[in-house]
Design a protein around this motif. Sequence first.
Motif, PDB file in Angstrom:
ATOM      1  N   THR A   1       0.705   8.288  -6.935  1.00 48.20           N
ATOM      2  CA  THR A   1      -0.382   8.415  -7.903  1.00 48.20           C
ATOM      3  C   THR A   1      -0.232   7.398  -9.031  1.00 48.20           C
ATOM      4  OG1 THR A   1       0.785  10.006  -9.293  1.00 48.20           O
ATOM      5  CG2 THR A   1      -0.532  10.901  -7.452  1.00 48.20           C
ATOM      6  N   ARG A   2      -1.326   7.162  -9.698  1.00 46.71           N
ATOM      7  CA  ARG A   2      -1.302   6.297 -10.885  1.00 46.71           C
ATOM      8  C   ARG A   2      -0.365   6.888 -11.933  1.00 46.71           C
ATOM      9  NH1 ARG A   2      -3.917   2.258 -13.430  1.00 46.71           N
ATOM     10  NH2 ARG A   2      -4.248   2.440 -15.685  1.00 46.71           N
ATOM     11  N   ALA A   3      -0.389   8.216 -12.073  1.00 43.43           N
ATOM     12  CA  ALA A   3       0.474   8.881 -13.055  1.00 43.43           C
ATOM     13  C   ALA A   3       1.949   8.602 -12.765  1.00 43.43           C
ATOM     14  CB  ALA A   3       0.206  10.382 -13.072  1.00 43.43           C
ATOM     15  N   GLN A   4       2.342   8.614 -11.493  1.00 41.47           N
ATOM     16  CA  GLN A   4       3.734   8.343 -11.144  1.00 41.47           C
ATOM     17  C   GLN A   4       4.099   6.894 -11.468  1.00 41.47           C
ATOM     18  OE1 GLN A   4       6.403  10.440  -9.950  1.00 41.47           O
ATOM     19  NE2 GLN A   4       7.280   8.594 -10.819  1.00 41.47           N
ATOM     20  N   LYS A   5       3.206   5.975 -11.160  1.00 42.16           N
ATOM     21  CA  LYS A   5       3.461   4.558 -11.453  1.00 42.16           C
ATOM     22  C   LYS A   5       3.543   4.324 -12.955  1.00 42.16           C
ATOM     23  CE  LYS A   5       1.119   3.483  -7.215  1.00 42.16           C
ATOM     24  NZ  LYS A   5      -0.181   3.199  -6.658  1.00 42.16           N
ATOM     25  N   LEU A   6       2.697   5.001 -13.719  1.00 39.94           N
ATOM     26  CA  LEU A   6       2.753   4.890 -15.179  1.00 39.94           C
ATOM     27  C   LEU A   6       4.074   5.444 -15.707  1.00 39.94           C
ATOM     28  CD1 LEU A   6      -0.909   5.896 -16.069  1.00 39.94           C
ATOM     29  CD2 LEU A   6       0.121   3.620 -16.354  1.00 39.94           C
ATOM     30  N   ALA A   7       4.565   6.517 -15.114  1.00 40.85           N
ATOM     31  CA  ALA A   7       5.853   7.082 -15.527  1.00 40.85           C
ATOM     32  C   ALA A   7       6.980   6.090 -15.261  1.00 40.85           C
ATOM     33  CB  ALA A   7       6.109   8.402 -14.800  1.00 40.85           C
TER      34      ALA A   7
ATOM     35  N   GLN B   1      11.162   1.442  -6.854  1.00 39.23           N
ATOM     36  CA  GLN B   1      11.022   2.880  -7.065  1.00 39.23           C
ATOM     37  C   GLN B   1      10.322   3.552  -5.888  1.00 39.23           C
ATOM     38  OE1 GLN B   1      12.577   4.536  -9.608  1.00 39.23           O
ATOM     39  NE2 GLN B   1      13.389   2.476  -9.849  1.00 39.23           N
ATOM     40  N   MET B   2       9.309   2.886  -5.348  1.00 37.60           N
ATOM     41  CA  MET B   2       8.597   3.431  -4.194  1.00 37.60           C
ATOM     42  C   MET B   2       9.518   3.533  -2.975  1.00 37.60           C
ATOM     43  SD  MET B   2       4.974   1.483  -4.362  1.00 37.60           S
ATOM     44  CE  MET B   2       4.030   1.441  -5.858  1.00 37.60           C
ATOM     45  N   ASP B   3      10.263   2.469  -2.728  1.00 36.46           N
ATOM     46  CA  ASP B   3      11.171   2.478  -1.577  1.00 36.46           C
ATOM     47  C   ASP B   3      12.219   3.575  -1.718  1.00 36.46           C
ATOM     48  OD1 ASP B   3       9.823   0.373  -0.388  1.00 36.46           O
ATOM     49  OD2 ASP B   3      11.185  -1.157  -1.162  1.00 36.46           O
ATOM     50  N   TYR B   4      12.758   3.739  -2.925  1.00 34.05           N
ATOM     51  CA  TYR B   4      13.759   4.777  -3.151  1.00 34.05           C
ATOM     52  C   TYR B   4      13.151   6.163  -2.941  1.00 34.05           C
ATOM     53  CZ  TYR B   4      17.551   7.390  -5.228  1.00 34.05           C
ATOM     54  OH  TYR B   4      18.581   8.265  -5.426  1.00 34.05           O
ATOM     55  N   ALA B   5      11.978   6.389  -3.534  1.00 41.92           N
ATOM     56  CA  ALA B   5      11.311   7.694  -3.410  1.00 41.92           C
ATOM     57  C   ALA B   5      10.957   8.020  -1.956  1.00 41.92           C
ATOM     58  CB  ALA B   5      10.056   7.727  -4.275  1.00 41.92           C
TER      59      ALA B   5
ATOM     60  N   PRO C   1       0.840  -1.198   0.000  1.00 43.31           N
ATOM     61  CA  PRO C   1       0.000   0.000   0.000  1.00 43.31           C
ATOM     62  C   PRO C   1       0.881   1.255   0.000  1.00 43.31           C
ATOM     63  CG  PRO C   1      -0.806  -1.584   1.584  1.00 43.31           C
ATOM     64  CD  PRO C   1       0.526  -2.099   1.105  1.00 43.31           C
ATOM     65  N   ASN C   2       0.439   2.260  -0.770  1.00 45.89           N
ATOM     66  CA  ASN C   2       1.285   3.435  -0.938  1.00 45.89           C
ATOM     67  C   ASN C   2       0.434   4.641  -1.307  1.00 45.89           C
ATOM     68  OD1 ASN C   2       1.336   3.808  -4.101  1.00 45.89           O
ATOM     69  ND2 ASN C   2       1.449   1.609  -3.684  1.00 45.89           N
ATOM     70  N   GLY C   3       1.057   5.796  -1.294  1.00 45.40           N
ATOM     71  CA  GLY C   3       0.365   7.032  -1.630  1.00 45.40           C
ATOM     72  C   GLY C   3       0.752   7.596  -2.983  1.00 45.40           C
TER      73      GLY C   3
END
Length: 123
Positions: free
Chosen positions: A19-25, A80-84, A15-17
């Motif tokens: 956006t879909r746009a960030q994941k698509l990027a 990518q989420m962990d790094y961000a 679970p994360n915060g």
Amino acid sequence: MTLNEAISRTDALKPNGFTRAQKLAWLSALDGGVTAEVINTHEGGEWVEFTPYTEQSDGSTALLIPPPYDEVYQRYLEAQMDYANGEFERFNNSNAMYTAAYTAFVNYYNRTHLPIGTDKKYY
């Protein structure tokens, strides 16, 4: 795996915060690299054009890496989420899992597709 599947599988396990746009990027960056570094360097894929994913992209769009190697997408998003998030210990683990999955795919692709310019004569 589709865009929607990659995002929903990752969200279900992590679970994360974001956006879909960030994941698509992030998925676009990955598939853009796969196109340039793997597919376009082998016969049959010369100059395949990749169109980045956006909010307007159809969620049922198939991603480039086929099963059983498609876990790459989930592992990449997790890293990518962990790094961000600045969670570098988690990032190191996530990135190691991503790297192992990506390497397995690249090795498979290299075994099953001839590099461009390779002479097909065997001595």
